[in-house]
Design an enzyme around this catalytic site. Structure first.
Site, mmCIF file in Angstrom:
data_model
loop_
_atom_site.group_PDB
_atom_site.id
_atom_site.type_symbol
_atom_site.label_atom_id
_atom_site.label_comp_id
_atom_site.label_asym_id
_atom_site.label_seq_id
_atom_site.Cartn_x
_atom_site.Cartn_y
_atom_site.Cartn_z
ATOM 1 N N HIS A 8 0.852 -1.186 0.000
ATOM 2 C CA HIS A 8 0.000 0.000 0.000
ATOM 3 C C HIS A 8 0.889 1.237 0.000
ATOM 4 O O HIS A 8 2.070 1.168 0.370
ATOM 5 C CB HIS A 8 -0.924 -0.001 1.216
ATOM 6 N N LYS A 12 5.216 1.612 0.827
ATOM 7 C CA LYS A 12 6.103 1.385 -0.317
ATOM 8 C C LYS A 12 7.576 1.602 0.023
ATOM 9 O O LYS A 12 8.431 0.819 -0.385
ATOM 10 C CB LYS A 12 5.681 2.235 -1.508
ATOM 11 N N THR A 36 2.845 -5.325 -8.246
ATOM 12 C CA THR A 36 1.846 -4.415 -8.792
ATOM 13 C C THR A 36 2.584 -3.194 -9.341
ATOM 14 O O THR A 36 3.726 -2.920 -8.963
ATOM 15 C CB THR A 36 0.826 -4.023 -7.708
ATOM 16 N N GLY A 37 1.937 -2.465 -10.234
ATOM 17 C CA GLY A 37 2.608 -1.430 -11.006
ATOM 18 C C GLY A 37 3.328 -0.354 -10.232
ATOM 19 O O GLY A 37 4.495 -0.073 -10.479
ATOM 20 N N THR A 39 4.128 -0.240 -6.966
ATOM 21 C CA THR A 39 5.173 -0.832 -6.116
ATOM 22 C C THR A 39 6.366 -1.217 -6.983
ATOM 23 O O THR A 39 7.518 -0.948 -6.626
ATOM 24 C CB THR A 39 4.629 -2.060 -5.358
ATOM 25 N N SER A 55 -1.248 -1.279 -11.734
ATOM 26 C CA SER A 55 -1.323 -0.850 -10.343
ATOM 27 C C SER A 55 -2.473 -1.603 -9.675
ATOM 28 O O SER A 55 -3.389 -2.090 -10.355
ATOM 29 C CB SER A 55 -1.538 0.663 -10.243
ATOM 30 N N GLY A 56 -2.434 -1.696 -8.351
ATOM 31 C CA GLY A 56 -3.453 -2.436 -7.611
ATOM 32 C C GLY A 56 -4.877 -2.023 -7.946
ATOM 33 O O GLY A 56 -5.695 -2.866 -8.332
ATOM 34 N N ASP A 61 -3.650 -6.397 -8.473
ATOM 35 C CA ASP A 61 -3.854 -7.449 -7.463
ATOM 36 C C ASP A 61 -4.503 -8.664 -8.119
ATOM 37 O O ASP A 61 -4.138 -9.807 -7.840
ATOM 38 C CB ASP A 61 -4.745 -6.951 -6.318
ATOM 39 N N ASP A 81 -1.327 -1.466 4.711
ATOM 40 C CA ASP A 81 -1.522 -0.358 5.636
ATOM 41 C C ASP A 81 -2.872 -0.588 6.311
ATOM 42 O O ASP A 81 -3.914 -0.270 5.735
ATOM 43 C CB ASP A 81 -1.509 0.972 4.881
ATOM 44 N N HIS A 88 -9.533 -0.603 -3.580
ATOM 45 C CA HIS A 88 -9.501 -1.938 -4.182
ATOM 46 C C HIS A 88 -9.430 -3.026 -3.106
ATOM 47 O O HIS A 88 -8.907 -4.113 -3.343
ATOM 48 C CB HIS A 88 -8.329 -2.051 -5.161
ATOM 49 N N ASP A 91 -10.300 -6.565 -4.076
ATOM 50 C CA ASP A 91 -9.244 -7.314 -4.757
ATOM 51 C C ASP A 91 -8.195 -7.818 -3.770
ATOM 52 O O ASP A 91 -7.679 -8.923 -3.910
ATOM 53 C CB ASP A 91 -8.565 -6.445 -5.824
ATOM 54 N N ARG A 97 -7.440 -14.399 0.161
ATOM 55 C CA ARG A 97 -8.238 -15.628 0.224
ATOM 56 C C ARG A 97 -7.645 -16.695 -0.682
ATOM 57 O O ARG A 97 -7.528 -17.864 -0.306
ATOM 58 C CB ARG A 97 -9.691 -15.340 -0.181
#
Length: 121
Positions: A8, A12, A36-37, A39, A55-56, A61, A81, A88, A91, A97
């Site tokens: 998050h 980062k 993810t983009g 990060t 990106s998330g 994600d 965080d 999101h 996601d 899960r």
């Protein structure tokens, strides 16, 4: 081995520091990083090699979750965080899960990530 890297916004910088601290270990064991983009962009700016997804909030994600389901992700390090709101979150919950469903190790904080990475030695 492939490790998915997600953080998050408020985490980062911590993630970049964590990956830099363990970069030699990852190289020694030929570990591939996907992220993810945003990060991933932070990791690239720090001179680290990473394959970037979206990106998330734009589906990153979900892209990582898809690779996880296909057996292409061996571990997920996701610095969350817990005090922030995230558009999101659905996601994020889906990814966590699926880690449980597919028995993929998941670290959501630095202490857990350190333990997981130490297990690679």
């Amino acid at each position: 081995m492939t490790i998915a890297i997600i953080a998050h916004d408020g985490k980062k910088a911590d993630m970049v520091g964590f990956i830099k601290d363990h970069h030699q270990l990852f190289n020694r064991h030929n570990i591939r990083l996907i992220a993810t983009g945003t990060t991933g962009a932070h990791l690239e700016r720090a001179g680290l090699e990473v394959e970037k997804m979206l990106s998330g909030p734009m589906g990153g994600d979900a892209q990582i979750a898809s690779r996880l389901v296909e057996g292409e992700v061996d571990m997920v390090i996701f610095f969350r965080d817990p005090l922030g709101k995230h558009p999101h979150e659905v996601d994020v919950n889906m990814l966590m899960r699926l880690c449980d469903v597919h028995n993929v190790p998941l670290a959501t904080n630095m202490a857990a990530a350190t333990r997981l990475v130490q297990s690679l030695e």
